[in-house]
Design a protein around this motif. Structure first.
Motif, PDB file in Angstrom:
ATOM      1  N   ASP A  78      33.597  45.196  35.264  1.00  0.00           N
ATOM      2  CA  ASP A  78      34.550  44.132  34.944  1.00  0.00           C
ATOM      3  C   ASP A  78      33.988  42.745  35.245  1.00  0.00           C
ATOM      4  O   ASP A  78      34.744  41.770  35.261  1.00  0.00           O
ATOM      5  CB  ASP A  78      35.847  44.327  35.730  1.00  0.00           C
ATOM      6  N   GLU A  79      32.665  42.633  35.493  1.00  0.00           N
ATOM      7  CA  GLU A  79      32.142  41.318  35.853  1.00  0.00           C
ATOM      8  C   GLU A  79      31.009  40.823  34.961  1.00  0.00           C
ATOM      9  O   GLU A  79      30.522  39.708  35.158  1.00  0.00           O
ATOM     10  CB  GLU A  79      31.692  41.297  37.318  1.00  0.00           C
ATOM     11  N   GLY A 318      36.693  36.395  32.151  1.00  0.00           N
ATOM     12  CA  GLY A 318      37.648  35.406  32.643  1.00  0.00           C
ATOM     13  C   GLY A 318      38.500  35.924  33.789  1.00  0.00           C
ATOM     14  O   GLY A 318      38.758  35.207  34.756  1.00  0.00           O
ATOM     15  N   ASP A 319      38.948  37.171  33.704  1.00  0.00           N
ATOM     16  CA  ASP A 319      39.784  37.724  34.765  1.00  0.00           C
ATOM     17  C   ASP A 319      39.016  37.824  36.080  1.00  0.00           C
ATOM     18  O   ASP A 319      39.595  37.633  37.160  1.00  0.00           O
ATOM     19  CB  ASP A 319      40.306  39.105  34.366  1.00  0.00           C
ATOM     20  N   ASN A 322      38.835  34.385  37.583  1.00  0.00           N
ATOM     21  CA  ASN A 322      40.145  33.966  38.090  1.00  0.00           C
ATOM     22  C   ASN A 322      40.543  34.666  39.386  1.00  0.00           C
ATOM     23  O   ASN A 322      41.554  34.310  39.996  1.00  0.00           O
ATOM     24  CB  ASN A 322      41.219  34.204  37.024  1.00  0.00           C
ATOM     25  N   SER A 323      39.758  35.640  39.832  1.00  0.00           N
ATOM     26  CA  SER A 323      40.084  36.334  41.081  1.00  0.00           C
ATOM     27  C   SER A 323      39.689  35.536  42.319  1.00  0.00           C
ATOM     28  O   SER A 323      40.032  35.924  43.438  1.00  0.00           O
ATOM     29  CB  SER A 323      39.393  37.706  41.111  1.00  0.00           C
ATOM     30  N   ASP A 374      37.283  32.462  26.909  1.00  0.00           N
ATOM     31  CA  ASP A 374      37.586  33.328  25.777  1.00  0.00           C
ATOM     32  C   ASP A 374      36.299  33.670  25.036  1.00  0.00           C
ATOM     33  O   ASP A 374      35.441  32.820  24.818  1.00  0.00           O
ATOM     34  CB  ASP A 374      38.580  32.650  24.832  1.00  0.00           C
ATOM     35  N   VAL A 485      39.331  46.499  30.299  1.00  0.00           N
ATOM     36  CA  VAL A 485      39.030  45.113  30.651  1.00  0.00           C
ATOM     37  C   VAL A 485      38.829  44.334  29.352  1.00  0.00           C
ATOM     38  O   VAL A 485      38.853  44.913  28.267  1.00  0.00           O
ATOM     39  CB  VAL A 485      37.769  45.005  31.539  1.00  0.00           C
ATOM     40  N   ASP A 486      38.622  43.048  29.476  1.00  0.00           N
ATOM     41  CA  ASP A 486      38.384  42.213  28.297  1.00  0.00           C
ATOM     42  C   ASP A 486      37.247  42.790  27.458  1.00  0.00           C
ATOM     43  O   ASP A 486      36.177  43.116  27.973  1.00  0.00           O
ATOM     44  CB  ASP A 486      38.037  40.790  28.748  1.00  0.00           C
TER      45      ASP A 486
END
Length: 518
Positions: A78-79, A318-319, A322-323, A374, A485-486
């Motif tokens: 997720d990174e 992005g998520d 934002n963490s 995005d 995830v994205d």
């Protein structure tokens, strides 16, 4: 446009491992007998243990590339992701397949990483086999390196080939993941018992303790039924107690401490070998002639019009960005001696980018260079995606900085211990997961947490260790790897927590079985 930066080694041969014996190189295909006609035996020829050890260490340099084992541990998580930008970075979909969990047994990076890692194991085995009874130090270092490469094979592929150099006619056998864990524990216990403290650039007692703690922490994953590899996992208290014992031994050595508040990026400075006391195991690099060049870590994401002029490739999600809290220094920002000289910030690069004089940078099309969260993985504009600069570029020496390439850090010791406590382990020193995590967070400028649970530890591991090659391993252990995830909107199939064996290996070794689900 930018591909791998290094040639993929041994792509066409079935698990080819190099026999480096003095000046001669001989290819040996694992799984096939060796006819040693000169000696009339099935034993590999003896050689120089020290030279073989040097060859085993040299294989560590592969990890500094942005592809293969490093990419397999980061892109599926997720990174990190590697978007295609027009004709740039398509590379036949190799990066997209990693992020979207759609690889197969013929994926180029799965093949290359297998070859490289097994080559590292074989070079380590050579050094062990060549060593005399008096060469305990060499044997201990080589045993640690064997375990290091084997750990990644077990983690990524779920099976471990092995060969006995004293009886090469038997060829290579393959161990299950569960059997391989037992071998890792045995090898690392030997290394711990026979290594001493020393430079982070060599195998040490503390490096062996760190890796052994990592094995015990993941033991529930590696001992899992291969028909249900994604869990749920059951963590044994005895294993967690062992993690805590090993982490406590590293802490008690007194060699390591967290970098001071405001100095997080000293861990990745071009003089990190002297600036940081967190480094437990690294490849030591000399300025001007680095052997494991950290430049890939910033070139792989930076835009063409930045300094250094990068390859405009990988981004974070992005998520994930934002963490972080705004006060968390791990987010990055301006860096004295860098931003004022070349205009580059460290950490996460988002929004308008500038040169050293504060002038707005532009895209190749003349628009403002504004990095946005995005992104479309298959068709991204050149300005899309948040970029990451973790290793600090050295102005005036952008291509050959002296950054020691980091494998193991002290912060990870504290996080492993915190996790083991939450999974049922007991600390004789009375520390709690909350005290360990909050010590780390306050040192990094983040707020203290009122409650520290497993979810908090996973999040903190991400914030502390991003882009260091641990995220896939962590997400699997916390049973979050399959989560959408994205740019990967659906839940992944359970079998992808383990990569397939390269198809060429299965085809050449009929007694070896492909992993579940492939």
């Amino acid at each position: 446009m930018m591909n791998f930066g290094k040639k993929i080694l041994l792509l066409g041969l079935p698990l080819t491992l190099i026999l480096s014996n003095c000046t001669d190189l001989e290819d040996n295909v694992v799984g096939k007998p060796v006819d040693n006609t000169e000696t009339g035996s099935c034993s590999a020829a003896k050689g120089n243990a020290s030279e073989a050890l040097g060859s085993a260490y040299a294989r560590l340099n592969d990890f500094s590339d942005q592809s293969n084992a490093y990419a397999m541990e980061e892109h599926p998580s997720d990174e990190m992701m590697g978007p295609t930008r027009g004709t740039d970075w398509d590379d036949f979909g190799t990066w997209r397949k990693l992020h979207q969990h759609t690889w197969d047994s013929q994926h180029n990076q799965i093949i290359a990483a297998w070859d490289n890692l097994n080559n590292g194991v074989y070079r380590s085995l050579q050094s062990i086999y060549f060593a005399t009874p008096a060469q305990t130090q060499i044997k201990a270092e080589a045993t640690f390196l064997k375990a290091f490469y084997s750990f990644y094979i077990v983690d990524l592929y779920g099976q471990l080939p092995s060969t006995d150099l004293a009886n090469t006619c038997d060829g290579a056998k393959i161990s299950s993941r569960s059997q391989a864990v037992d071998t890792l524990v045995k090898d690392l216990n030997y290394a711990v018992a026979n290594l001493s403290s020393g430079s982070a650039g060599k195998a040490t007692k503390e490096a062996a303790e760190f890796l052994l703690a990592k094995v015990y922490l993941n033991k529930a994953v590696y001992k899992q039924d291969p028909q249900s590899p994604a869990g749920p996992y059951t963590f044994d208290k005895a294993d967690m107690d062992k993690v805590i014992e090993l982490c406590n031994a590293i802490i008690a050595s007194g060699k390591y401490e967290l970098t001071a508040k405001g100095k997080y990026f000293d861990n990745f400075h071009w003089e990190n070998g002297t600036r940081s006391k967190e480094l437990i195991f690294t490849v030591e690099n000399n300025e001007g002639s680095p052997i494991a060049n950290a430049r890939n870590r910033y070139y792989m994401g930076l835009h063409y019009n930045q300094i250094p002029s990068g390859w405009n490739g990988f981004t974070t999600l992005g998520d994930f960005y934002n963490s972080f809290e705004a006060t968390d220094e791990r987010v990055g920002g301006t860096y004295p001696g860098v931003t004022d000289k070349i205009g580059l910030n460290v950490g996460f690069l988002v929004g308008q980018q500038y040169d050293k004089d504060g002038k707005k940078l532009k895209t190749r099309g003349g628009e403002d260079l504004i990095f946005t969260p995005d992104i479309n993985l298959s068709a991204a504009g050149e300005e899309k995606g948040i970029r990451v600069v973790k290793y600090v570029p050295e102005p005036g020496n952008l291509d050959n900085g002296g950054h020691d390439y980091v494998f193991f850090r002290y912060a990870d010791v504290l996080l492993m211990k915190a996790e083991a406590l939450l999974r049922g382990g007991t600390d004789p020193n009375g520390e709690t997961a909350a005290s360990l995590v909050n010590t780390l967070r306050t040192t990094r400028g983040a707020s203290t947490l009122g409650t520290v649970d497993l979810a908090a530890v996973l999040a903190e591991r991400g914030r502390e260790l991003y882009y260091e090659g641990w995220r896939r391993n962590d997400q699997i252990r916390f049973e979050k790897f399959l989560t959408p995830v994205d740019q990967r909107p659906a839940q992944s199939d359970a079998h992808v927590v383990v990569f397939p064996l390269p198809q060429k290996v299965v085809d050449t070794n009929p007694t070896w079985s492909q992993n579940f689900g492939y």
